[in-house]
Design a protein around this motif. Sequence first.
Motif, PDB file in Angstrom:
ATOM      1  N   ASP A  73       0.794  -1.225   0.000  1.00  0.00           N
ATOM      2  CA  ASP A  73       0.000   0.000   0.000  1.00  0.00           C
ATOM      3  C   ASP A  73       0.828   1.277   0.000  1.00  0.00           C
ATOM      4  N   GLY A  74       2.147   1.172  -0.133  1.00  0.00           N
ATOM      5  CA  GLY A  74       2.973   2.357  -0.154  1.00  0.00           C
ATOM      6  C   GLY A  74       3.042   3.038   1.201  1.00  0.00           C
ATOM      7  N   VAL A  75       3.026   4.370   1.201  1.00  0.00           N
ATOM      8  CA  VAL A  75       3.251   5.137   2.431  1.00  0.00           C
ATOM      9  C   VAL A  75       1.966   5.375   3.227  1.00  0.00           C
ATOM     10  N   ALA A  76       0.868   4.702   2.856  1.00  0.00           N
ATOM     11  CA  ALA A  76      -0.415   4.965   3.516  1.00  0.00           C
ATOM     12  C   ALA A  76      -0.313   4.863   5.033  1.00  0.00           C
ATOM     13  N   MET A  77       0.412   3.842   5.531  1.00  0.00           N
ATOM     14  CA  MET A  77       0.489   3.631   6.973  1.00  0.00           C
ATOM     15  C   MET A  77       1.468   4.590   7.656  1.00  0.00           C
ATOM     16  N   ALA A  78       2.126   5.440   6.875  1.00  0.00           N
ATOM     17  CA  ALA A  78       3.037   6.422   7.485  1.00  0.00           C
ATOM     18  C   ALA A  78       2.291   7.396   8.379  1.00  0.00           C
ATOM     19  N   HIS A  79       0.990   7.542   8.158  1.00  0.00           N
ATOM     20  CA  HIS A  79       0.196   8.394   9.051  1.00  0.00           C
ATOM     21  C   HIS A  79       0.406   7.993  10.508  1.00  0.00           C
ATOM     22  N   PHE A 306      11.652   7.979  12.448  1.00  0.00           N
ATOM     23  CA  PHE A 306      12.514   7.110  11.639  1.00  0.00           C
ATOM     24  C   PHE A 306      11.781   5.984  10.903  1.00  0.00           C
ATOM     25  N   PRO A 307      10.760   5.344  11.471  1.00  0.00           N
ATOM     26  CA  PRO A 307      10.158   4.179  10.809  1.00  0.00           C
ATOM     27  C   PRO A 307       9.682   4.412   9.386  1.00  0.00           C
ATOM     28  N   VAL A 308       9.263   5.630   9.055  1.00  0.00           N
ATOM     29  CA  VAL A 308       8.840   5.898   7.682  1.00  0.00           C
ATOM     30  C   VAL A 308       9.975   5.565   6.720  1.00  0.00           C
ATOM     31  N   PHE A 309      11.200   5.875   7.104  1.00  0.00           N
ATOM     32  CA  PHE A 309      12.348   5.734   6.202  1.00  0.00           C
ATOM     33  C   PHE A 309      13.106   4.422   6.371  1.00  0.00           C
ATOM     34  N   ILE A 310      12.954   3.767   7.523  1.00  0.00           N
ATOM     35  CA  ILE A 310      13.716   2.523   7.720  1.00  0.00           C
ATOM     36  C   ILE A 310      12.844   1.274   7.694  1.00  0.00           C
ATOM     37  N   PHE A 311      11.521   1.431   7.546  1.00  0.00           N
ATOM     38  CA  PHE A 311      10.647   0.258   7.430  1.00  0.00           C
ATOM     39  C   PHE A 311       9.683   0.373   6.251  1.00  0.00           C
ATOM     40  N   ILE A 312       8.961   1.498   6.128  1.00  0.00           N
ATOM     41  CA  ILE A 312       8.021   1.634   5.024  1.00  0.00           C
ATOM     42  C   ILE A 312       8.751   1.735   3.688  1.00  0.00           C
ATOM     43  N   ILE A 313       9.769   2.594   3.617  1.00  0.00           N
ATOM     44  CA  ILE A 313      10.512   2.755   2.360  1.00  0.00           C
ATOM     45  C   ILE A 313      11.180   1.442   1.929  1.00  0.00           C
ATOM     46  N   PRO A 314      11.839   0.664   2.848  1.00  0.00           N
ATOM     47  CA  PRO A 314      12.352  -0.642   2.419  1.00  0.00           C
ATOM     48  C   PRO A 314      11.273  -1.557   1.853  1.00  0.00           C
ATOM     49  N   GLY A 315      10.044  -1.461   2.389  1.00  0.00           N
ATOM     50  CA  GLY A 315       8.951  -2.263   1.837  1.00  0.00           C
ATOM     51  C   GLY A 315       8.647  -1.871   0.407  1.00  0.00           C
ATOM     52  N   ILE A 316       8.630  -0.560   0.140  1.00  0.00           N
ATOM     53  CA  ILE A 316       8.393  -0.088  -1.231  1.00  0.00           C
ATOM     54  C   ILE A 316       9.550  -0.496  -2.138  1.00  0.00           C
ATOM     55  N   ILE A 317      10.779  -0.384  -1.622  1.00  0.00           N
ATOM     56  CA  ILE A 317      11.953  -0.797  -2.405  1.00  0.00           C
ATOM     57  C   ILE A 317      11.864  -2.281  -2.739  1.00  0.00           C
ATOM     58  N   CYS A 318      11.466  -3.075  -1.760  1.00  0.00           N
ATOM     59  CA  CYS A 318      11.336  -4.513  -1.969  1.00  0.00           C
ATOM     60  C   CYS A 318      10.356  -4.810  -3.101  1.00  0.00           C
ATOM     61  N   LEU A 569       9.146  22.026  18.800  1.00  0.00           N
ATOM     62  CA  LEU A 569       8.747  22.733  17.582  1.00  0.00           C
ATOM     63  C   LEU A 569       9.468  22.164  16.359  1.00  0.00           C
ATOM     64  N   GLY A 570      10.737  21.791  16.538  1.00  0.00           N
ATOM     65  CA  GLY A 570      11.498  21.190  15.445  1.00  0.00           C
ATOM     66  C   GLY A 570      10.874  19.889  14.971  1.00  0.00           C
ATOM     67  N   ILE A 571      10.396  19.082  15.896  1.00  0.00           N
ATOM     68  CA  ILE A 571       9.742  17.814  15.542  1.00  0.00           C
ATOM     69  C   ILE A 571       8.462  18.078  14.766  1.00  0.00           C
ATOM     70  N   ILE A 572       7.704  19.090  15.168  1.00  0.00           N
ATOM     71  CA  ILE A 572       6.468  19.425  14.456  1.00  0.00           C
ATOM     72  C   ILE A 572       6.775  19.859  13.024  1.00  0.00           C
ATOM     73  N   VAL A 573       7.842  20.631  12.836  1.00  0.00           N
ATOM     74  CA  VAL A 573       8.249  21.064  11.493  1.00  0.00           C
ATOM     75  C   VAL A 573       8.594  19.854  10.622  1.00  0.00           C
ATOM     76  N   LEU A 574       9.327  18.889  11.175  1.00  0.00           N
ATOM     77  CA  LEU A 574       9.683  17.680  10.423  1.00  0.00           C
ATOM     78  C   LEU A 574       8.443  16.874  10.030  1.00  0.00           C
ATOM     79  N   ILE A 575       7.471  16.797  10.933  1.00  0.00           N
ATOM     80  CA  ILE A 575       6.232  16.067  10.638  1.00  0.00           C
ATOM     81  C   ILE A 575       5.491  16.741   9.478  1.00  0.00           C
ATOM     82  N   ALA A 577       6.746  18.644   7.196  1.00  0.00           N
ATOM     83  CA  ALA A 577       7.526  18.476   5.964  1.00  0.00           C
ATOM     84  C   ALA A 577       7.262  17.106   5.338  1.00  0.00           C
ATOM     85  N   ALA A 578       7.163  16.070   6.173  1.00  0.00           N
ATOM     86  CA  ALA A 578       6.882  14.722   5.661  1.00  0.00           C
ATOM     87  C   ALA A 578       5.489  14.667   5.031  1.00  0.00           C
TER      88      ALA A 578
END
Length: 584
Positions: A73-79, A306-318, A569-575, A577-578
């Motif tokens: 399902d791609g990044v759907a579960m990144a929510h 981190f999980p968006v980039f170290i678990f969901i993205i590897p799934g898409i790569i796979c 506030l920095g964490i909110i900005v990163l969220i 941005a994602a």
Amino acid sequence: MQLLETLDWIIVGIYFLLIAGIAAWTMRKKKDSAQEYFLAGKSLGWFVIGASIFASNIGSEHLVGLAGSGATDGVAMAHYELHAWCLLVLAWVLVPFYMRSKVFTMPEFLEKRFSPTARTVLSAISLVAYVLTKLAVGVYAGGMVFMVLLPEIGFMGLDSFWVGSVLIIVLTGLYTAIGGMKAVAYTEAFQTVVLIFGSALVTILGLQAMGGWDNLRAAVDDEMFNLWKPLVPEGVEGTWSPVKETGRMAWYFNDNYPWVGMLFCAPIIGLWYWTTDQYIVQRVLGAPNETEARRGSIAAAFFKLFPVFIFIIPGIICYALASSGKIPALTQQLIGPDGEIIRDNAQQAFPLMVANILPAGIRGLVVAGLLAALMSSLAGAFNASSTLFTIDFYSKLRPNVPQEKLVWVGRVATVVMIVIGLLWIPVIRGGKGLYDYLQGVQSYLAPPIAVVFFAGIFHKRLNAKGCLAALYTGFLLGLLRLAIDTPVKLSSGFTYPEGSFLWIINNMFFQYYSLIIFLISLMVMFVVSYATAAPAYEKIAGLTFGTITDEHRKESRASWNKWDVIFSLGIIVLILAAYGYFSG
């Protein structure tokens, strides 16, 4: 497919020796007291708290289920992963109340806010939730990892799935039952560092195999990178009528994580899990003061990105590697004759990436971190379950029991939970996917708990009768959905008559059903509370916003500084941005 080589086994052995050494060091000076065993003697620093929360959360459902969801399902579960903001709610809103109340468990907090009965009911609901989610899912994921990486292992007629499940349980149960919360927290802090490093290598080397990020984006449909899914699938007409037919379906039957569900329903689960669940909050309760508790929660919010980039993205790569034929072993395992991904096999995406992408030695390190993460997730569930049972049930029935006896009962409770979790595995195997199963069950059990905690803290007029009515109503509605869903999951040939009430409930997307439970529970709590007497406000001093004193406010204000605000506030900005980037 490459499996573990001699160098990998050496690395795995060294890693687990280090874990055993850390556990032994933390247990060396421990005392058999309830506070030491269940809350680590309230001695946990902010980094250990944050890393422990992360490692407990990043377990089976991520290493197996989240990567599998990424492949299908791609990044759907990144929510759900971007719910790191919920940990900021814990840090800034709820930590002062929890630390001020000096409780061991979340149900104990409800007792102070509402009544002893509310405590018992929440403990029972939480124990059911742990059996149906944390324990059974952890065991299942351990079996999946063994099935992919060590398929040749079998014993007494059992395949590698069951051998792996049992081994994960036994090894985890040993150090959890003996060492308690301190052993769990410190081993998890070490595992967090290894887990992030190892999983990042899977992403980096996977992208290298694909030829870079641009090639990955070109290899899969843009919808794989879109967080905002439509109310109904593309090309399908949405309707209010309860139908599922070619070209037409009820919008509330669409289970491809539509944007309405993710925006309005998913946060209910997030707030329950990250701010009121014993499994997570127990680490915060192990802090010596409000400052360490808050900073630990903020650190956990950062790790949670981190999980968006170290678990969901590897799934898409796979999926991309498999569908493009770049790695034949992946294609053979994941792609069916019709060229589409085999959903049942998608749960193997992360272990398959480890086995086929990583070189020897590095593979062993990642496998060690993967198995340790599965164990840490289970360890947290074991410790939380034994704490709830021992403190909220046994100690209430036997109030004068010595501290050593309470610790012993906690260890026995751990063993019982393990057995029950094993018996529930067949239901998980019948589901759409591990992460889907987990979020579904949590969606049915979380809403009434979120209601009574947040409504109870924000509104002092709500009373014990309203709390109990909301818990009973919400829990019964959740159990109704579980009872309707379970026969369908257990038997592939079982269906309800199309158009019937049970068929409609079974097919309704779980997030929408969760929102219904939430709204009904909230309404019941307010109606019953206002129809009965107001609570005695002097008894709930400091437990709601309406009953905190100037002294309480001064204590909380003294516990944070500008850096806590800046990092939050920095964490909110990163969220944000994602969310902006993953929009198709």
